[in-house]
Enzyme design. Structure first.
Site, mmCIF file in Angstrom:
data_model
loop_
_atom_site.group_PDB
_atom_site.id
_atom_site.type_symbol
_atom_site.label_atom_id
_atom_site.label_comp_id
_atom_site.label_asym_id
_atom_site.label_seq_id
_atom_site.Cartn_x
_atom_site.Cartn_y
_atom_site.Cartn_z
ATOM 1 N N HIS A 48 -94.382 87.853 84.190
ATOM 2 C CA HIS A 48 -94.251 86.780 83.197
ATOM 3 C C HIS A 48 -94.360 87.297 81.756
ATOM 4 O O HIS A 48 -93.432 87.105 80.957
ATOM 5 C CB HIS A 48 -95.259 85.665 83.489
ATOM 6 C CG HIS A 48 -95.350 84.620 82.419
ATOM 7 N ND1 HIS A 48 -94.285 83.817 82.065
ATOM 8 C CD2 HIS A 48 -96.374 84.264 81.595
ATOM 9 C CE1 HIS A 48 -94.658 83.008 81.083
ATOM 10 N NE2 HIS A 48 -95.922 83.259 80.780
ATOM 11 N N HIS A 72 -99.892 87.370 75.409
ATOM 12 C CA HIS A 72 -100.117 85.951 75.109
ATOM 13 C C HIS A 72 -100.997 85.221 76.117
ATOM 14 O O HIS A 72 -101.623 84.223 75.779
ATOM 15 C CB HIS A 72 -98.787 85.209 74.916
ATOM 16 C CG HIS A 72 -98.130 84.805 76.194
ATOM 17 N ND1 HIS A 72 -97.311 85.635 76.895
ATOM 18 C CD2 HIS A 72 -98.195 83.654 76.898
ATOM 19 C CE1 HIS A 72 -96.881 85.009 77.986
ATOM 20 N NE2 HIS A 72 -97.409 83.804 78.015
ATOM 21 N N GLU A 76 -106.418 83.616 77.754
ATOM 22 C CA GLU A 76 -106.483 82.437 78.603
ATOM 23 C C GLU A 76 -106.868 82.795 80.046
ATOM 24 O O GLU A 76 -107.724 82.158 80.641
ATOM 25 C CB GLU A 76 -105.103 81.752 78.571
ATOM 26 C CG GLU A 76 -104.991 80.513 79.402
ATOM 27 C CD GLU A 76 -105.616 79.309 78.725
ATOM 28 O OE1 GLU A 76 -106.224 79.486 77.662
ATOM 29 O OE2 GLU A 76 -105.506 78.212 79.284
ATOM 30 N N ASP A 77 -106.221 83.812 80.599
ATOM 31 C CA ASP A 77 -106.318 84.052 82.044
ATOM 32 C C ASP A 77 -107.242 85.185 82.445
ATOM 33 O O ASP A 77 -107.603 85.310 83.600
ATOM 34 C CB ASP A 77 -104.923 84.380 82.616
ATOM 35 C CG ASP A 77 -103.965 83.220 82.470
ATOM 36 O OD1 ASP A 77 -104.447 82.109 82.215
ATOM 37 O OD2 ASP A 77 -102.754 83.436 82.601
ATOM 38 N N ASP A 139 -92.414 81.675 76.005
ATOM 39 C CA ASP A 139 -93.291 81.376 77.137
ATOM 40 C C ASP A 139 -92.736 80.188 77.918
ATOM 41 O O ASP A 139 -92.577 80.221 79.136
ATOM 42 C CB ASP A 139 -94.688 81.065 76.584
ATOM 43 C CG ASP A 139 -95.700 80.741 77.669
ATOM 44 O OD1 ASP A 139 -95.611 81.341 78.762
ATOM 45 O OD2 ASP A 139 -96.565 79.885 77.414
ATOM 46 N N ASP A 259 -64.440 65.713 73.734
ATOM 47 C CA ASP A 259 -64.816 67.002 73.150
ATOM 48 C C ASP A 259 -65.739 67.802 74.060
ATOM 49 O O ASP A 259 -66.713 68.369 73.640
ATOM 50 C CB ASP A 259 -65.431 66.812 71.763
ATOM 51 C CG ASP A 259 -66.189 65.517 71.663
ATOM 52 O OD1 ASP A 259 -66.509 64.954 72.721
ATOM 53 O OD2 ASP A 259 -66.455 65.065 70.541
HETATM 54 MN MN MN Z 1 -97.492 82.218 79.550
#
Ligand code: MN
Length: 703
Positions: A48, A72, A76-77, A139, A259
């Site tokens: 990712h 990034h 967080e993880d 992301d 169009d």
């Molecule tokens: Mn992410």
């Protein structure tokens, strides 16, 4: 390392001076940090961040942004902190990663308001540094591309949020390719059947039109060659979601969307753009109303191009876009084009102007919902260009009115606007401006903004200025009413007015954590605190007198049906004695410590109690809202079987709800019936009472 070699090659191709060391370091750090994680479908998580960094490289961004792309999700993880990142990668990268992390924390909210707040946070972050949003975009794009591994419910939720927030924002920032890919991914997720059907039809149409397109292209090329105009001409397919929107908006079947296929001509200079336009208009008749010159009047997201639609060689409509290479880059990449690999070099003035615009918007609007409206509302619709009497051009969103125009000049002009002349003729204030209109605003020093204007203005500037003004007015009204209520309460308790200026009062004010006595009046006027509660704080032992019976109506909701001297959000009750409904002549009566009670003007209990008119206050029914009001009707009837059933059948046949029924028979074979009903207004009530009085066995009907 081999995994990111192609990415590094890609970066070096557009930015030979890129800081490859820091990019590699970020990759290794990220791989270590995420090593024990897997994505939902089972692949290693590091896939990712690599994909996100790769998208950022496609956007040709600087080294710090690509490194931050790798990092990034680490805060967080994994166990990493912003401090760790700062130590290893410096302030700039740590800032980007931290800002993206903070944005992610508010993700996955479904309620509209929460989304709006989420959105506002994004824009605030963006106003600080646009790269934060670009990382967030990458992301989200990768998550959307790999959505199929999630549960259906999750897929839909993410797609909805992407369509509501990310796609309009990408459009606002002028990143055309990103908006298109996000919209189609969302469309596919949210409406798979429709998407597939459209996909098929577009493919068929493309085949059919292939010949036609090459014919158009060769005709144009032949004309350009002898003139020495260098141009790239290509046929392009409108994206599925764009076609879908056309079908919905114009209410036409796919077959009538002309169009679907457009032609884009990219040349070297602005002068050549206009030359090509002239050639095309001399070759084929143009479709009126479709020509737009975004070169001399760029959109606020910096988009520039000439647009026109002509009736082509075999009678089919052809949509053409003509622009320079530089304009095309901006159309595709928007603000990202200004952030690419220049590292710390000066950004050009256009992007500076854009960031200033964004900051102003963030500053101007503090309410998240208003904010979402602002960005969403002014993105999608096209623009009209109108003129001041002096010949200055104003750019406004489609459907703008003279009021929008007035506020775009100055809030003093908007506030005093009483009328407008368009092309020399007086028009209504809700008139919708057309491109080319010359607009003259008529003002009067005694005019003030009206809340009604909010129903038709479209620009955020006008909306927030009108709201600002009405809020100030409401506060004034609140102060007036609050003063009245508390003075009344003081008098009732035999307390001197001077107590309002005493130190005791200062303590009460402090206790309520408000600034001054005016704020207190406002609280009382708005019904957030009662005058009685304030007196109790001042003189705790004072006892409460008996209050007349009232029925409490909800306070401070959209459905408020009473306006008190132009103030909203006032605590009021509907008098139980006379139960007025909209349309009745009414009066407000200041009830001790309890706000305002609404009575019918002829209410008998009012006559008894309201000796001093000081306590009467002017009130009106407000027009808005679908709310119903309870009221009572008294009937005298013959006591026959089935009369209640007939009565309730009649009442429900006119869609009126019966809240309660009381019936009593008398010794002389008569019945007294008390009906409590929920009606819209007096008209409905009177009509119903007439019908009831014509019913068999009914002797008398009254309220
Ligand atoms: Mn992410």
């Amino acid at each position: 390392m081999e995994k990111i070699e192609s990415l590094i090659e890609k970066v070096l191709a557009y930015n030979p001076k890129a800081n490859i060391d820091i990019i590699k370091k970020a990759y290794i750090f990220s791989r270590e940090a995420h090593c024990s994680q897997k994505r939902v479908e089972g692949s290693p998580y590091i896939q990712h961040p690599i994909s996100v960094a790769d998208i950022l490289a496609d956007m040709k961004l600087d080294s710090a942004t690509i490194a931050a792309g790798f990092l990034h999700d680490t805060i967080e993880d994994t166990g990493m902190s912003a401090e760790d990142i700062k130590e290893m990668f410096g302030v700039e990268i740590a800032f980007l990663v931290d800002a993206v992390t903070k944005l992610s924390k508010v993700e996955f909210m479904t309620r509209e308001e929460a989304q709006a707040e989420n959105f506002r946070k994004m824009l605030l972050a963006m106003a600080k540094d646009v790269r934060v949003i670009l990382i967030k975009f990458a992301d989200r794009l990768h998550n959307m591309r790999t959505l199929e591994h999630l549960s259906e419910e999750k897929q839909r939720r993410i797609a909805r949020e992407t369509l509501d927030i990310y796609a309009p924002l990408a459009n606002r920032l002028g990143i055309g390719w990103l908006r298109i890919e996000l919209e189609d991914l969302c469309f596919k997720t949210l409406m798979p059947d429709l998407y597939n059907e459209l996909q098929l039809k577009v493919a068929q149409r493309k085949e059919e039109s292939g010949k036609f397109i090459s014919e158009v292209i060769s005709i144009i090329s032949e004309k350009l060659e002898p003139l020495g105009i260098d141009a790239k001409i290509k046929g392009r397919l409108k994206h599925n979601y764009g076609i879908y929107q056309k079908i919905i908006k114009q209410k036409i079947p796919f077959e009538q969307v002309y169009d679907v296929i457009g032609i884009r001509i990219i040349t070297d200079t602005v002068a050549h753009c206009y030359d090509i336009l002239g050639i095309i208009h001399s070759l084929w008749p143009l479709v009126p109303g479709r020509f737009k010159d975004f070169i001399s009047l760029p959109k606020s997201n910096m988009y520039q191009s000439l647009h026109t639609t002509v009736v082509g060689p075999s009678g089919e409509r052809v949509e053409l876009q003509i622009r320079t290479k530089e304009m095309d880059e901006i159309a595709e990449e928007g603000i990202a084009a200004h952030w690419r690999y220049k590292e710390k070099a000066a950004r050009d003035s256009k992007s500076a102007r854009f960031v200033t615009w964004l900051r102003d918007l963030v500053k101007e609007i503090s309410d998240a919902k208003e904010f979402l409206e602002a960005v969403k509302g002014e993105v999608i619709p096209d623009t009209v260009y109108v003129f001041t009497p002096a010949g200055d051009i104003k750019e406004l969103p489609v459907d703008s009115t003279p009021i929008d125009f007035a506020f775009s000049i100055h809030s003093a002009v908007g506030n005093r606007c009483i009328g407008a002349k368009v092309n020399g003729r007086i028009v209504p204030l809700r008139y919708k401006l057309n491109s080319g209109d010359v607009v003259e605003i008529l003002t009067s020093p005694t005019q003030t903004p009206s809340k009604d204007w909010l129903k038709f203005v479209v620009t955020q500037r006008a909306k927030s200025r009108i709201r600002q003004w009405t809020r100030a007015e409401e506060r004034k009204g609140g102060i007036e009413l609050g003063t009245k209520l508390i003075e009344e309460e003081l008098r009732r308790h035999g307390l001197p007015l001077a107590i309002l200026k005493s130190s005791k009062m200062d303590e009460v004010i402090k206790g309520l954590s408000i600034q001054n006595i005016e704020d207190l009046y406002v609280l009382i006027g708005y019904g957030k605190i009662s005058a009685k509660q304030v007196i109790n704080k001042l003189e705790p032992e004072k006892e409460e007198p008996v209050l007349p019976k009232t029925t409490t109506r909800h306070v401070k909701t959209k459905d408020d049906i009473i306006t008190i001297k132009g103030i909203d959000n006032v605590l009021y009750r509907i008098g139980r004695c006379c139960m007025p409904v909209p349309g009745d002549n009414i009066v407000g009566f200041i009830t001790k410590g309890k706000g305002v009670t609404i009575h019918r003007k002829q209410c008998s209990s009012l006559e008894r109690t309201a000796v001093d008119t000081e306590r009467m206050i002017e009130v009106q029914w407000s027009q808005e809202g679908e709310a119903t009001s309870q009221t009572k009707v008294y009937l005298e009837a013959l006591d026959k079987p089935g009369i209640l059933a007939n009565l309730s059948a009649l009442i429900s046949s006119v869609n009126v709800n019966i809240a309660s029924v009381k019936a009593e028979s008398t010794s002389d074979k008569r019945a007294w019936i008390e009906l409590t009903m929920e009606v819209k207004d007096k008209n409905q009530l009177v009509g119903l009472m007439n019908k009831i009085s014509q019913m068999d066995g009914i002797l008398h009907v009254r309220r």
